[in-house]
Design a protein around this motif. Structure first.
Motif, PDB file in Angstrom:
ATOM      1  N   ALA A   1      12.846   9.335  -0.275  1.00 29.26           N
ATOM      2  CA  ALA A   1      13.043   9.985  -1.573  1.00 29.26           C
ATOM      3  C   ALA A   1      13.593   8.992  -2.595  1.00 29.26           C
ATOM      4  O   ALA A   1      13.175   8.972  -3.761  1.00 29.26           O
ATOM      5  CB  ALA A   1      13.994  11.169  -1.419  1.00 29.26           C
ATOM      6  N   GLN A   2      14.521   8.156  -2.167  1.00 32.63           N
ATOM      7  CA  GLN A   2      15.112   7.157  -3.058  1.00 32.63           C
ATOM      8  C   GLN A   2      14.064   6.145  -3.520  1.00 32.63           C
ATOM      9  O   GLN A   2      13.978   5.821  -4.708  1.00 32.63           O
ATOM     10  CB  GLN A   2      16.262   6.452  -2.329  1.00 32.63           C
ATOM     11  N   GLN A   3      13.251   5.655  -2.587  1.00 31.05           N
ATOM     12  CA  GLN A   3      12.207   4.699  -2.946  1.00 31.05           C
ATOM     13  C   GLN A   3      11.178   5.323  -3.881  1.00 31.05           C
ATOM     14  O   GLN A   3      10.720   4.683  -4.838  1.00 31.05           O
ATOM     15  CB  GLN A   3      11.508   4.182  -1.685  1.00 31.05           C
ATOM     16  N   LEU A   4      10.800   6.571  -3.579  1.00 32.03           N
ATOM     17  CA  LEU A   4       9.808   7.252  -4.405  1.00 32.03           C
ATOM     18  C   LEU A   4      10.325   7.424  -5.832  1.00 32.03           C
ATOM     19  O   LEU A   4       9.576   7.219  -6.802  1.00 32.03           O
ATOM     20  CB  LEU A   4       9.467   8.610  -3.794  1.00 32.03           C
TER      21      LEU A   4
ATOM     22  N   ARG B   1      10.081   4.227  -7.736  1.00 29.42           N
ATOM     23  CA  ARG B   1       8.698   3.864  -8.080  1.00 29.42           C
ATOM     24  C   ARG B   1       8.090   4.782  -9.128  1.00 29.42           C
ATOM     25  O   ARG B   1       7.356   4.329 -10.007  1.00 29.42           O
ATOM     26  CB  ARG B   1       7.826   3.932  -6.823  1.00 29.42           C
ATOM     27  N   ALA B   2       8.359   6.091  -9.024  1.00 35.36           N
ATOM     28  CA  ALA B   2       7.648   7.071  -9.851  1.00 35.36           C
ATOM     29  C   ALA B   2       8.520   7.774 -10.884  1.00 35.36           C
ATOM     30  O   ALA B   2       7.999   8.514 -11.721  1.00 35.36           O
ATOM     31  CB  ALA B   2       6.954   8.101  -8.951  1.00 35.36           C
ATOM     32  N   GLY B   3       9.831   7.594 -10.809  1.00 37.80           N
ATOM     33  CA  GLY B   3      10.732   8.064 -11.847  1.00 37.80           C
ATOM     34  C   GLY B   3      10.588   9.524 -12.215  1.00 37.80           C
ATOM     35  O   GLY B   3      10.784  10.425 -11.400  1.00 37.80           O
ATOM     36  N   SER B   4      10.199   9.775 -13.481  1.00 34.85           N
ATOM     37  CA  SER B   4      10.207  11.123 -14.023  1.00 34.85           C
ATOM     38  C   SER B   4       9.155  12.046 -13.409  1.00 34.85           C
ATOM     39  O   SER B   4       9.202  13.256 -13.622  1.00 34.85           O
ATOM     40  CB  SER B   4       9.998  11.081 -15.536  1.00 34.85           C
TER      41      SER B   4
ATOM     42  N   ALA C   1       0.808  -1.221   0.000  1.00 35.92           N
ATOM     43  CA  ALA C   1       0.000   0.000   0.000  1.00 35.92           C
ATOM     44  C   ALA C   1       0.841   1.271   0.000  1.00 35.92           C
ATOM     45  O   ALA C   1       0.297   2.367  -0.152  1.00 35.92           O
ATOM     46  CB  ALA C   1      -0.928   0.011   1.218  1.00 35.92           C
ATOM     47  N   PHE C   2       2.175   1.147   0.158  1.00 31.92           N
ATOM     48  CA  PHE C   2       3.035   2.322   0.258  1.00 31.92           C
ATOM     49  C   PHE C   2       3.809   2.567  -1.032  1.00 31.92           C
ATOM     50  O   PHE C   2       4.289   1.638  -1.682  1.00 31.92           O
ATOM     51  CB  PHE C   2       4.057   2.151   1.382  1.00 31.92           C
ATOM     52  N   LEU C   3       3.954   3.859  -1.383  1.00 33.03           N
ATOM     53  CA  LEU C   3       4.911   4.246  -2.415  1.00 33.03           C
ATOM     54  C   LEU C   3       6.332   4.183  -1.855  1.00 33.03           C
ATOM     55  O   LEU C   3       7.285   3.869  -2.562  1.00 33.03           O
ATOM     56  CB  LEU C   3       4.631   5.675  -2.894  1.00 33.03           C
ATOM     57  N   GLU C   4       6.458   4.521  -0.580  1.00 34.16           N
ATOM     58  CA  GLU C   4       7.742   4.450   0.108  1.00 34.16           C
ATOM     59  C   GLU C   4       7.485   4.359   1.595  1.00 34.16           C
ATOM     60  O   GLU C   4       6.448   4.793   2.084  1.00 34.16           O
ATOM     61  CB  GLU C   4       8.615   5.667  -0.198  1.00 34.16           C
ATOM     62  N   TRP C   5       8.423   3.748   2.335  1.00 32.45           N
ATOM     63  CA  TRP C   5       8.358   3.794   3.795  1.00 32.45           C
ATOM     64  C   TRP C   5       9.764   3.615   4.352  1.00 32.45           C
ATOM     65  O   TRP C   5      10.649   3.109   3.673  1.00 32.45           O
ATOM     66  CB  TRP C   5       7.401   2.753   4.356  1.00 32.45           C
ATOM     67  N   ALA C   6       9.968   4.090   5.588  1.00 30.62           N
ATOM     68  CA  ALA C   6      11.302   4.052   6.178  1.00 30.62           C
ATOM     69  C   ALA C   6      11.210   4.100   7.694  1.00 30.62           C
ATOM     70  O   ALA C   6      10.200   4.540   8.267  1.00 30.62           O
ATOM     71  CB  ALA C   6      12.140   5.219   5.668  1.00 30.62           C
TER      72      ALA C   6
END
Length: 212
Positions: A113-116, A119-122, A75-80
């Motif tokens: 930020a790295q995970q996002l 996942r979402a690139g450009s 469910a996450f775009l990113e988590w940390a």
């Protein structure tokens, strides 16, 4: 002055990161107040709410078990992990904001930020905010009456680790003056909105100019 010609475009996933005390949350609040086109991504977190924080407004406060389930459900775009707690960006919340025509502001650390970006690139534009000096950063943290010396020492150690990732960002701004820093961040956001790859409406608009 004539109104701007409206063109369809993809929304910007606009990331602000900084070590604690360098000013990203202040700049984020200033952006939210001044720009109706941008909306803040509300993270889920396992930490307890602080005084005056509201569930669903400041954060989505969840238990460790609920967070585990969200991770399992992808469910996450990113988590940390941040300071013994977990924080994550919910896909559904971001997708809803983009559908509503908003750009989405993320107040997250380098891991997120790295995970996002993966996942979402450009769609992602990343800004890292640096303090003018390590001494100034320590001074800002000491002014927070709620933090003990032990907490400040921990935050300083983490700040140095966070700063080491500055070169993974698209833009780097030094916050030696909050108004100047805010102006720089606004300029970056405006430029990102104008990128050709985001402006999907340009294809039809240019075709009409050529064929008329």
């Amino acid at each position: 002055m004539a109104d701007r010609i409206p063109l369809q475009r993809y929304g910007v996933l606009f990331v602000l990161s900084s070590p604690s005390g360098a000013g990203k949350s202040t700049i984020a609040r200033m952006l939210m107040k001044s720009d109706p086109q941008i909306a803040l991504s509300v993270s889920a977190t396992t930490r307890k709410p602080r005084p005056n924080e509201k569930n669903g407004v400041d954060y989505h406060f969840v238990s460790d078990e609920e967070f585990d389930q969200l991770v399992s459900d992808d469910a996450f775009l990113e988590w940390a992990h941040v300071f013994d707690h977990r924080y994550g960006t919910l896909k559904a919340s971001v997708e809803k904001l983009l559908e509503d025509g908003k750009d989405v502001l993320f107040d997250i650390d380098w891991q997120g930020a790295q995970q996002l970006h993966q996942r979402a690139g450009s769609q992602v534009a990343q800004v890292f905010i640096l303090p003018p000096s390590i001494e100034e950063l320590r001074s800002r943290l000491k002014k927070r009456a709620s933090d003990s010396d032990e907490v400040i020492a921990g935050r300083m150690a983490r700040a140095r680790a966070e700063i080491s990732h500055w070169d993974g960002y698209d833009y780097v701004v030094v916050n030696d003056d909050v108004e100047r820093c805010f102006t720089d961040v606004q300029t970056i956001l405006r430029a990102e909105r104008m990128r050709r790859r985001r402006q999907t409406g340009l294809i039809e608009f240019a075709r009409e100019l050529i064929t008329d």
